[in-house]
Design a protein around this motif. Structure first.
Motif, mmCIF file in Angstrom:
data_model
loop_
_atom_site.group_PDB
_atom_site.id
_atom_site.type_symbol
_atom_site.label_atom_id
_atom_site.label_comp_id
_atom_site.label_asym_id
_atom_site.label_seq_id
_atom_site.Cartn_x
_atom_site.Cartn_y
_atom_site.Cartn_z
ATOM 1 N N ASP A 61 0.881 -1.162 0.000
ATOM 2 C CA ASP A 61 0.000 0.000 0.000
ATOM 3 C C ASP A 61 0.920 1.213 0.000
ATOM 4 N N VAL A 62 0.939 1.962 -1.099
ATOM 5 C CA VAL A 62 1.890 3.070 -1.226
ATOM 6 C C VAL A 62 1.606 4.223 -0.266
ATOM 7 N N THR A 63 0.495 4.175 0.440
ATOM 8 C CA THR A 63 0.228 5.206 1.445
ATOM 9 C C THR A 63 0.930 4.890 2.766
ATOM 10 N N LYS A 64 1.577 3.752 2.834
ATOM 11 C CA LYS A 64 2.297 3.330 4.038
ATOM 12 C C LYS A 64 3.788 3.287 3.716
ATOM 13 N N VAL A 65 4.514 4.268 4.216
ATOM 14 C CA VAL A 65 5.927 4.410 3.877
ATOM 15 C C VAL A 65 6.719 3.148 4.212
ATOM 16 N N GLY A 66 6.411 2.483 5.305
ATOM 17 C CA GLY A 66 7.123 1.262 5.674
ATOM 18 C C GLY A 66 6.965 0.161 4.648
ATOM 19 N N GLU A 67 5.775 0.040 4.059
ATOM 20 C CA GLU A 67 5.548 -0.981 3.038
ATOM 21 C C GLU A 67 6.301 -0.656 1.747
ATOM 22 N N VAL A 68 6.398 0.627 1.411
ATOM 23 C CA VAL A 68 7.134 1.025 0.215
ATOM 24 C C VAL A 68 8.632 0.779 0.430
ATOM 25 N N GLU A 69 9.126 1.107 1.607
ATOM 26 C CA GLU A 69 10.537 0.848 1.900
ATOM 27 C C GLU A 69 10.826 -0.651 1.915
ATOM 28 N N ALA A 70 9.876 -1.451 2.381
ATOM 29 C CA ALA A 70 10.048 -2.911 2.368
ATOM 30 C C ALA A 70 10.113 -3.435 0.929
ATOM 31 N N LEU A 71 9.369 -2.825 0.018
ATOM 32 C CA LEU A 71 9.418 -3.215 -1.389
ATOM 33 C C LEU A 71 10.810 -2.951 -1.967
ATOM 34 N N ALA A 72 11.377 -1.802 -1.641
ATOM 35 C CA ALA A 72 12.736 -1.491 -2.097
ATOM 36 C C ALA A 72 13.739 -2.493 -1.524
ATOM 37 N N LYS A 73 13.597 -2.804 -0.266
ATOM 38 C CA LYS A 73 14.502 -3.757 0.383
ATOM 39 C C LYS A 73 14.355 -5.145 -0.244
ATOM 40 N N LEU A 74 13.136 -5.542 -0.580
ATOM 41 C CA LEU A 74 12.912 -6.819 -1.247
ATOM 42 C C LEU A 74 13.691 -6.872 -2.564
ATOM 43 N N ALA A 75 13.658 -5.785 -3.320
ATOM 44 C CA ALA A 75 14.380 -5.736 -4.595
ATOM 45 C C ALA A 75 15.875 -5.944 -4.382
ATOM 46 N N VAL A 76 16.431 -5.233 -3.427
ATOM 47 C CA VAL A 76 17.874 -5.317 -3.178
ATOM 48 C C VAL A 76 18.244 -6.674 -2.580
ATOM 49 N N ASP A 77 17.439 -7.161 -1.648
ATOM 50 C CA ASP A 77 17.721 -8.466 -1.047
ATOM 51 C C ASP A 77 17.619 -9.597 -2.069
ATOM 52 N N THR A 78 16.705 -9.475 -3.024
ATOM 53 C CA THR A 78 16.475 -10.536 -4.012
ATOM 54 C C THR A 78 17.429 -10.445 -5.199
ATOM 55 N N PHE A 79 17.604 -9.233 -5.736
ATOM 56 C CA PHE A 79 18.348 -9.076 -6.980
ATOM 57 C C PHE A 79 19.619 -8.234 -6.846
ATOM 58 N N GLY A 80 19.879 -7.673 -5.663
ATOM 59 C CA GLY A 80 21.131 -6.965 -5.429
ATOM 60 C C GLY A 80 21.156 -5.493 -5.770
ATOM 61 N N ARG A 81 20.100 -4.997 -6.386
ATOM 62 C CA ARG A 81 20.089 -3.580 -6.776
ATOM 63 C C ARG A 81 18.681 -3.177 -7.236
ATOM 64 N N ILE A 82 18.535 -1.884 -7.515
ATOM 65 C CA ILE A 82 17.338 -1.343 -8.164
ATOM 66 C C ILE A 82 17.830 -0.486 -9.314
ATOM 67 N N ASP A 83 17.527 -0.890 -10.534
ATOM 68 C CA ASP A 83 17.910 -0.091 -11.702
ATOM 69 C C ASP A 83 16.834 0.915 -12.077
ATOM 70 N N VAL A 84 15.577 0.482 -11.970
ATOM 71 C CA VAL A 84 14.454 1.343 -12.344
ATOM 72 C C VAL A 84 13.373 1.209 -11.280
ATOM 73 N N TRP A 85 12.848 2.344 -10.848
ATOM 74 C CA TRP A 85 11.703 2.371 -9.925
ATOM 75 C C TRP A 85 10.583 3.104 -10.651
#
Length: 187
Positions: A61-85
């Motif tokens: 839910d993008v209205t919840k900053v913690g959930e959005v930050e968790a999505l970013a962390k999932l990307a880095v934990d899974t694939f090592g980086r974020i190229d495009v958001w």
């Protein structure tokens, strides 16, 4: 090119987000999908894999900053980086101002504006550390032209446009920002 990219998409369970995920999957992209509807995310992950891409998801839910930050962390934990958001989550309820649909107003502001800001805030630290990245914000033609019944929606999309312009001015040359103005007019 996409097969070497890790792409995070908010609002991925339908519309532009879903279509983008499917297109990138055909190029073998590594996708991190966020949206509120888990069953639709599960179906999309399955389809992405069938199309040749890799995908993980998090109910977001993008209205919840913690959930959005968790999505970013999932990307880095899974694939090592974020190229495009891709800040794609958005809503567009229509009403005349005199109808005073305050809950709709608040939801549009929270999702369309704050959700975009939370996405930028979540991904910038990773992109700055890797000295590369691309933030894509989805706006609307309504961010240029207002109409009766769409004043609050138009205001939120003008804000997305302003945020994008400011990010380009604020950011380093290694982090790009694009703002796409889609045409989605509802009667």
């Amino acid at each position: 090119m996409a097969n070497s990219k890790v792409v995070v998409i908010t609002g991925a369970s339908s519309g532009i987000g879903e279509a983008t995920a499917k297109i990138l999957a055909k190029d073998g992209a590594k996708l991190v999908l966020g949206a509120r509807r888990e069953s639709r995310l599960q179906d999309l992950v399955k389809e992405v894999k069938e199309l040749g891409g890799e995908a993980v998801y998090a109910v977001t839910d993008v209205t919840k900053v913690g959930e959005v930050e968790a999505l970013a962390k999932l990307a880095v934990d899974t694939f090592g980086r974020i190229d495009v958001w891709m800040n794609n989550a958005g809503i567009m309820p229509q009403s005349l101002l005199k109808q005073k649909k305050i809950e709709d107003w608040d939801s549009m502001i929270d999702i369309n504006i704050k959700g975009t800001l939370y996405g930028i805030g979540a991904t910038l630290p990773y992109m700055e550390k890797q000295k590369a990245g691309h933030i894509i914000n989805i706006s609307s033609i309504a961010g240029h032209i207002a109409h009766a019944g769409g004043s609050v929606y138009s205001a939120t999309k003008w804000a997305v446009r302003a945020i994008s312009e400011s990010l380009r001015e604020d950011g380093s040359r290694s982090i790009k920002c694009s703002c796409y103005h889609c045409f989605a007019w509802c009667n």
